[in-house]
Design a protein around this motif. Structure first.
Motif, PDB file in Angstrom:
ATOM      1  N   UNK A 124       0.997  -1.747   0.042  1.00 27.55           N
ATOM      2  CA  UNK A 124      -0.508   0.429   0.109  1.00 27.55           C
ATOM      3  C   UNK A 124       1.126   1.340   0.497  1.00 27.55           C
ATOM      4  N   UNK A 125       2.063   1.388   0.259  1.00 27.41           N
ATOM      5  CA  UNK A 125       2.662   2.090   0.891  1.00 27.41           C
ATOM      6  C   UNK A 125       3.699   2.337  -1.090  1.00 27.41           C
ATOM      7  N   UNK A 126       3.355   1.475  -2.397  1.00 29.62           N
ATOM      8  CA  UNK A 126       3.809   1.871  -3.638  1.00 29.62           C
ATOM      9  C   UNK A 126       3.888   3.439  -3.833  1.00 29.62           C
ATOM     10  N   UNK A 127       4.519   3.671  -5.070  1.00 29.59           N
ATOM     11  CA  UNK A 127       4.071   4.984  -4.770  1.00 29.59           C
ATOM     12  C   UNK A 127       5.248   4.883  -6.417  1.00 29.59           C
ATOM     13  N   UNK A 128       5.062   6.027  -7.323  1.00 31.94           N
ATOM     14  CA  UNK A 128       5.551   6.958  -8.350  1.00 31.94           C
ATOM     15  C   UNK A 128       6.261   8.373  -7.948  1.00 31.94           C
TER      16      UNK A 128
END
Ligand code: GLN
Length: 224
Positions: A124-128
């Motif tokens: 859920x902490x994935x980001x771009x």
């Protein structure tokens, strides 16, 4: 005129985003032909001049590599030929992993960094983050870095000939880091013929990192 030599680039196809890497490689427009091979066993690896280890789950990829008799051939390959590791692949290419699972983590080595798995947190902490990368074609156009349970570089061996290719801009870091030279800001680096990216260039439609790998690592000595 002799035909320009071609190269066979393998993509380790045990688990993870291998098909996407193949698509990006097939999209490249270079003067030399690239042949792609999905590597599932030692006989496939024998065909390869270079290899990409995709993102996925580093422990699963290592386990499947052992079960398919690829672990030792891969270690040997890394000692001699160009390899690019993305995300889970970057973990496998690292010299050491700080938070390996309890029962250990097989590594291939090749790049003199210490890395932490899931260093920015869980799925859920994935980001771009848009990355400015001066060594790519059209450097003024940012490269969109997709970070999915990405590993974080904790340390770089000072003796190793490591070239940092991209850093996360401090204001985009999931946690504030004051020092611009903190290794945790490094998200792409090259050590000789090996390339390491902690994000997923294969999940974009931007071929510039694949182009970089082909030019700098696979065909490093002759201009194309
Ligand atoms: N997107 C990815 O490749 C995630 C890597 C994963 N966290 C691992 O440890 O292998």
């Amino acid at each position: 005129m002799p035909e320009a030599p071609e190269a066979t680039i393998g993509i380790l196809a045990l688990q993870g985003a291998f098909a996407e890497h193949q698509t990006r490689l097939q999209n490249l427009r270079l003067k030399r032909r690239i042949i792609t091979v999905l590597v599932k066993g030692p006989e496939d690896l024998l065909l390869c001049d270079a290899l990409i280890i995709p993102g996925g789950e580093s422990t699963t990829i290592a386990l499947l590599a052992r079960l398919s008799g690829l672990l030792e051939p891969l270690k040997e390959f890394v000692r001699k030929k160009p390899v690019w590791g993305t995300c889970a692949g970057a973990i496998l290419l690292s010299q050491s992993v700080t938070n390996a699972k309890k029962d250990g983590q097989e590594l291939l080595g090749g790049v003199s960094v210490d890395i932490a798995r899931n260093g920015w947190g869980s799925q859920v902490e994935s980001f771009e983050a848009p990355l400015s990368v001066t060594d790519l074609p059209d450097p003024s156009v940012p490269f969109m870095g997709i970070f999915i349970r990405a590993p974080v570089v904790l340390g770089v061996s000072p003796e190793a000939p490591i070239q940092v290719i991209a850093r996360l801009p401090p204001h985009l870091l999931p946690e504030p880091i004051e020092d611009d030279n903190d290794p945790r800001t490094i998200v792409a680096l090259r050590q000789g013929l090996h390339l390491l990216t902690t994000f997923h260039p294969e999940l974009t439609k931007d071929d510039r990192f694949h182009d970089y790998f082909a030019r700098k690592c696979v065909f490093p000595t002759v201009p194309m």
